[in-house]
Design a protein around this motif. Structure first.
Motif, PDB file in Angstrom:
ATOM      1  N   ILE A   1       0.813  -1.220   0.000  1.00 29.95           N
ATOM      2  CA  ILE A   1       0.000   0.000   0.000  1.00 29.95           C
ATOM      3  C   ILE A   1       0.843   1.266   0.000  1.00 29.95           C
ATOM      4  CG2 ILE A   1      -1.487   1.333   1.553  1.00 29.95           C
ATOM      5  CD1 ILE A   1      -3.020  -1.286   1.983  1.00 29.95           C
ATOM      6  N   LEU A   2       1.945   1.235   0.723  1.00 32.80           N
ATOM      7  CA  LEU A   2       2.766   2.453   0.803  1.00 32.80           C
ATOM      8  C   LEU A   2       3.386   2.744  -0.574  1.00 32.80           C
ATOM      9  CD1 LEU A   2       4.549   1.972   4.243  1.00 32.80           C
ATOM     10  CD2 LEU A   2       2.514   3.325   3.717  1.00 32.80           C
ATOM     11  N   PRO A   3       3.498   4.020  -0.934  1.00 29.25           N
ATOM     12  CA  PRO A   3       4.037   4.342  -2.263  1.00 29.25           C
ATOM     13  C   PRO A   3       5.479   3.842  -2.409  1.00 29.25           C
ATOM     14  CG  PRO A   3       3.707   6.322  -0.937  1.00 29.25           C
ATOM     15  CD  PRO A   3       3.159   5.194  -0.145  1.00 29.25           C
TER      16      PRO A   3
ATOM     17  N   TYR B   1      -0.008   4.749   7.520  1.00 30.20           N
ATOM     18  CA  TYR B   1      -0.201   4.810   6.070  1.00 30.20           C
ATOM     19  C   TYR B   1       0.066   6.238   5.636  1.00 30.20           C
ATOM     20  CZ  TYR B   1      -3.079   5.355   1.824  1.00 30.20           C
ATOM     21  OH  TYR B   1      -3.530   5.655   0.576  1.00 30.20           O
ATOM     22  N   TYR B   2       0.857   6.399   4.572  1.00 29.96           N
ATOM     23  CA  TYR B   2       1.011   7.724   3.988  1.00 29.96           C
ATOM     24  C   TYR B   2       0.886   7.576   2.481  1.00 29.96           C
ATOM     25  CZ  TYR B   2       5.802   6.603   2.592  1.00 29.96           C
ATOM     26  OH  TYR B   2       6.886   6.030   2.010  1.00 29.96           O
ATOM     27  N   ASP B   3       0.493   8.647   1.844  1.00 27.66           N
ATOM     28  CA  ASP B   3       0.315   8.569   0.395  1.00 27.66           C
ATOM     29  C   ASP B   3       0.414   9.981  -0.177  1.00 27.66           C
ATOM     30  OD1 ASP B   3      -0.026   7.251  -1.972  1.00 27.66           O
ATOM     31  OD2 ASP B   3      -1.853   6.196  -1.338  1.00 27.66           O
TER      32      ASP B   3
ATOM     33  N   PHE C   1      -0.585  12.366  -3.787  1.00 27.69           N
ATOM     34  CA  PHE C   1      -1.425  12.355  -4.983  1.00 27.69           C
ATOM     35  C   PHE C   1      -1.153  13.601  -5.830  1.00 27.69           C
ATOM     36  CE2 PHE C   1      -3.452  10.517  -1.306  1.00 27.69           C
ATOM     37  CZ  PHE C   1      -3.926   9.286  -1.743  1.00 27.69           C
TER      38      PHE C   1
ATOM     39  N   PHE D   1      -1.591  15.138  -0.042  1.00 26.64           N
ATOM     40  CA  PHE D   1      -0.770  14.195   0.749  1.00 26.64           C
ATOM     41  C   PHE D   1      -1.487  13.845   2.042  1.00 26.64           C
ATOM     42  CE2 PHE D   1       0.751  17.464   3.630  1.00 26.64           C
ATOM     43  CZ  PHE D   1       0.702  18.618   2.854  1.00 26.64           C
TER      44      PHE D   1
ATOM     45  N   HIS E   1      -6.933   3.242   2.050  1.00 25.48           N
ATOM     46  CA  HIS E   1      -6.198   3.449   0.803  1.00 25.48           C
ATOM     47  C   HIS E   1      -7.171   3.449  -0.379  1.00 25.48           C
ATOM     48  CE1 HIS E   1      -4.017   1.634  -2.714  1.00 25.48           C
ATOM     49  NE2 HIS E   1      -3.140   2.579  -2.396  1.00 25.48           N
TER      50      HIS E   1
ATOM     51  N   HIS F   1      -8.206   6.755  -2.748  1.00 25.77           N
ATOM     52  CA  HIS F   1      -7.987   6.712  -4.199  1.00 25.77           C
ATOM     53  C   HIS F   1      -9.299   6.837  -4.969  1.00 25.77           C
ATOM     54  CE1 HIS F   1      -3.627   5.872  -4.729  1.00 25.77           C
ATOM     55  NE2 HIS F   1      -3.747   5.691  -3.417  1.00 25.77           N
TER      56      HIS F   1
END
Lengths: 547, 126
Positions: free
Chosen positions: A322-324, A349-351, A353, A362, A382, A386
């Motif tokens: 899941i993590l980038p 969790y971080y992401d 976009f 973010f 996640h 998305h």
């Protein structure tokens, strides 16, 4: 055997041989009857009666049909021998009297002499017979002891690899009953929490299972109660037996059960006393059982540990996916991120976009709980982010949509804190929502530090939540650090936390470093602080610098 | 395992099969002996004890089985055991029963061997 004419001329050797054959042991023709028949046949007497001593007791008289007058109320040694026509001869060998033979109708001196010779031979034969029986009994006893030893050995072997408590219990109970010659037995086993794992009786229930745990039986010692009916043993069922033997099953002072056997059988159908040897044997079985239960428990614990480790691996795999894998390239922004999962796998969790018009979204989130449930929730978050990021018009709407998505689809009732930021690099406008998250740190290029506190409740925790959008302008050189509490709550060996103050100083001191190096060094400083102590939460740090 | 040993008997020509069910102790042993002697008196040449449903034997049961074995041998007959648990199998071997009475894993094997054994000879221990 039919009576044959006496042959006084028969030599002693021949008489010995003939009598020996007559007395040859046969289960169908018991020895006393054979002695009487042989005496009658070889003495020429009309009638005969025999008193035999066996194991220090006199057997009932064995007499020929018409010899009622010769049968005494008690065996000869207990009363004077009657005088008259009957001839009474002791049957003895090496000074030990094995019986008394009474012969009626022995008139002549020659007959008397023959009878006397015959009695001598019969005495010797009875002595030999007795000796042979003793040898047989001793052999049987030796074999029984060998069987006990072999049983203990076999039990040790089979219990070592035996993890099925029911099979283990049967093995212990059956062997205990059979090797003590008991008529009945009960085995109760329970786990460390007192839950009954096994309860089985054969021939009658001896133990009150619900009372065994509090049974005042001395640990490691057996209790012999050969007067059970008169003096009941605590923990035993009343009137269940005549004589009993019981032992507690314990490991390291923890009671794991009890084993009891009762009513030791004798060959004549009576009930014998239990002996110290029986008690010793039962204690050995109890020890074997205790060791086996402990082995089974440790095995179960190992399986559970393995299951947890597999779960953690799975959770870690989910999180890794899941993590980038790489950070996006966004004009006007320098990015860095680091994540140190703990062994127990938390739910960080971080992401990031990259959005239309050069904007950057973010997110840093921290899900409650650990392991697979937390990892699955992260996965749900996640998916939600998305799915919703292009639909939402504001950051508040995005957070609200994530909240609704979680309520609808998340399998477990968990919540999460999150920081979502939307940065327009061109203008430096930062819009954000902090849903119960740790204060993000906005370090101005001037050196001033601002804490971006929470603007609402955590996601998924309240039925009708509201969040507030905050706006800041990031000037070129301004640095935003968003992190999870795994960083500030990292502990050293004295259980002191790293804390927000240390984190702020760590970032401030390195504010001029490139973001990636700054990120590595801050995480490194936290690790140095912890000095290898196991940490209980993931550590995540996301840095966003406007360039 | 029931507490009292039950014996059922099946006769095949001059072979009597005694099926035991339960604890072979004093009571169980006596019952086996009673049934065995009845069969011997009724002309059985061979006895097979099928212990499939017996999981416990004590020393008194063994001593009675030894008496039965002695009587069978006295009559020049044959005694065999079959379907013993590993524990009972080992017990019989240690206690000497297997010296004069063969032990077979199945009833079929016991029947075949006993049928082939001449009178007065113990069936060969497999």
């Amino acid at each position: 055997m039919t009576r044959t004419p006496t042959e006084p001329a028969a030599g002693r050797a021949e008489l010995w041989k003939l009598l020996s054959e007559s007395l040859r042991s046969s289960p169908e023709h018991p020895l006393p009857r054979r002695v009487v028949d042989a005496a009658l046949a070889w003495s020429g007497a009309r009638e005969a009666v025999l008193y035999l001593r066996e194991r220090d007791a006199w057997l009932p008289a064995i007499a020929t049909a018409e010899s009622a007058g010769l049968v005494l109320p008690e065996p000869p040694p207990q009363r004077p021998l009657p005088s008259g026509t009957a001839l009474w001869i002791p049957l003895e060998a090496e000074g030990e009297v094995h019986g008394h033979l009474g012969l009626d109708g022995v008139g002549s001196e020659e007959q008397e002499e023959l009878a006397s010779v015959m009695a001598t031979i019969l005495g010797s034969l009875l002595g030999a017979h007795r000796l042979s029986r003793l040898v047989k009994e001793a052999e049987f006893e030796v074999k029984t002891r060998l069987l006990e030893l072999e049983s203990l050995y076999d039990l040790g072997l089979s219990l070592g690899g035996q993890l099925d408590i029911a099979a283990l219990g049967d093995e212990v109970l059956f062997r205990s009953i059979s090797l003590t010659d008991a008529g009945k037995g009960t085995l109760v086993l329970f786990d460390e929490g007192g839950k009954i794992l096994f309860e089985r009786s054969l021939g009658g229930e001896l133990l009150a299972a619900d009372r065994v745990a509090s049974w005042s039986l001395p640990e490691g010692e057996s209790v012999i109660n050969n007067a059970a009916a008169a003096v009941p043993t605590a923990g035993m069922r009343l009137s269940a037996c005549q004589k009993c033997l019981a032992v507690a099953i314990s490991v390291g002072g923890r009671r794991l059960g009890a084993l009891a056997v009762a009513d030791k059988e004798s060959r004549d159908g009576g009930v014998l006393d239990f002996t110290a040897a029986d008690a010793r044997l039962l204690s050995l079985f109890a020890n074997q059982a205790a060791a086996a239960i402990e082995t089974a428990r440790l095995h179960r614990a190992a399986i559970e540990k393995e299951r947890i480790e597999r779960e953690l691996e799975l959770a870690a795999a989910i999180q890794r996916e899941i993590l980038p894998r790489a950070l996006p390239e966004v004009t006007g922004v320098e990015l860095a991120a680091g994540n140190l999962p703990t062994r127990q796998v938390g739910g960080d969790y971080y992401d990031l976009f990259p959005l239309s018009r050069g904007r950057l979204g973010f997110l840093v989130a921290d899900v409650s709980g650990k392991g697979v449930p937390a990892a699955l929730l992260v996965s749900t978050v996640h998916a939600a982010v998305h799915l919703q990021i292009d639909e939402a018009r504001t950051v508040v709407e995005l957070v609200a949509r994530i909240d609704r998505h979680l309520r609808r689809y998340a399998a477990t009732r968990k919540f999460l804190t999150l920081f979502f930021g939307l940065l327009e690099p061109e203008t430096g406008t930062l819009r954000y929502v902090s849903a119960g998250h740790n204060p993000a740190l906005l370090l101005r290029a001037s050196g001033r530090l601002e804490r971006l506190d929470s603007t609402g409740v955590p996601v998924g925790i309240l039925p009708n939540p509201t969040w507030r959008e905050e706006i800041r302008t990031m000037e070129p050189g301004d640095l935003l650090a968003v992190y999870t509490d795994g960083l500030t709550e990292a502990v050293d060996e004295s259980d002191r936390e790293f804390g927000l103050g240390r984190l702020e100083r760590a970032v401030e001191e390195r504010r001029n470093l490139p973001a990636a190096r700054l990120c590595d060094e801050v995480l490194g400083q936290v690790a140095d602080f912890a000095r290898g102590m196991p940490q209980y939460d993931d550590q995540t740090l996301l840095l966003v610098r406007r360039t | 395992v029931s507490e009292a040993c039950k014996i059922t008997v099946e006769r095949r020509d001059d072979i009597a099969i005694l099926f035991t069910d339960g604890y072979i102790n004093n009571q169980g042993g006596e019952e086996i002996a009673r049934q065995a002697y009845t069969q011997l008196d009724a002309g059985a040449r061979a006895l097979i004890l099928d212990l499939e449903k017996t999981r416990i034997v004590n020393s008194i049961g063994i001593s009675i089985l030894i008496e039965v074995l002695e009587r069978v041998m006295d009559r020049k007959g044959v005694l065999a055991f079959c379907r013993l648990t590993p524990t009972i199998d080992k017990t019989f071997r240690i206690m000497g029963l297997a010296q004069y009475a063969a032990i077979y894993p199945s009833l079929d094997e016991a029947l075949k061997a006993v049928a082939a054994a001449p009178r007065g000879e113990a069936a060969r221990n497999p």
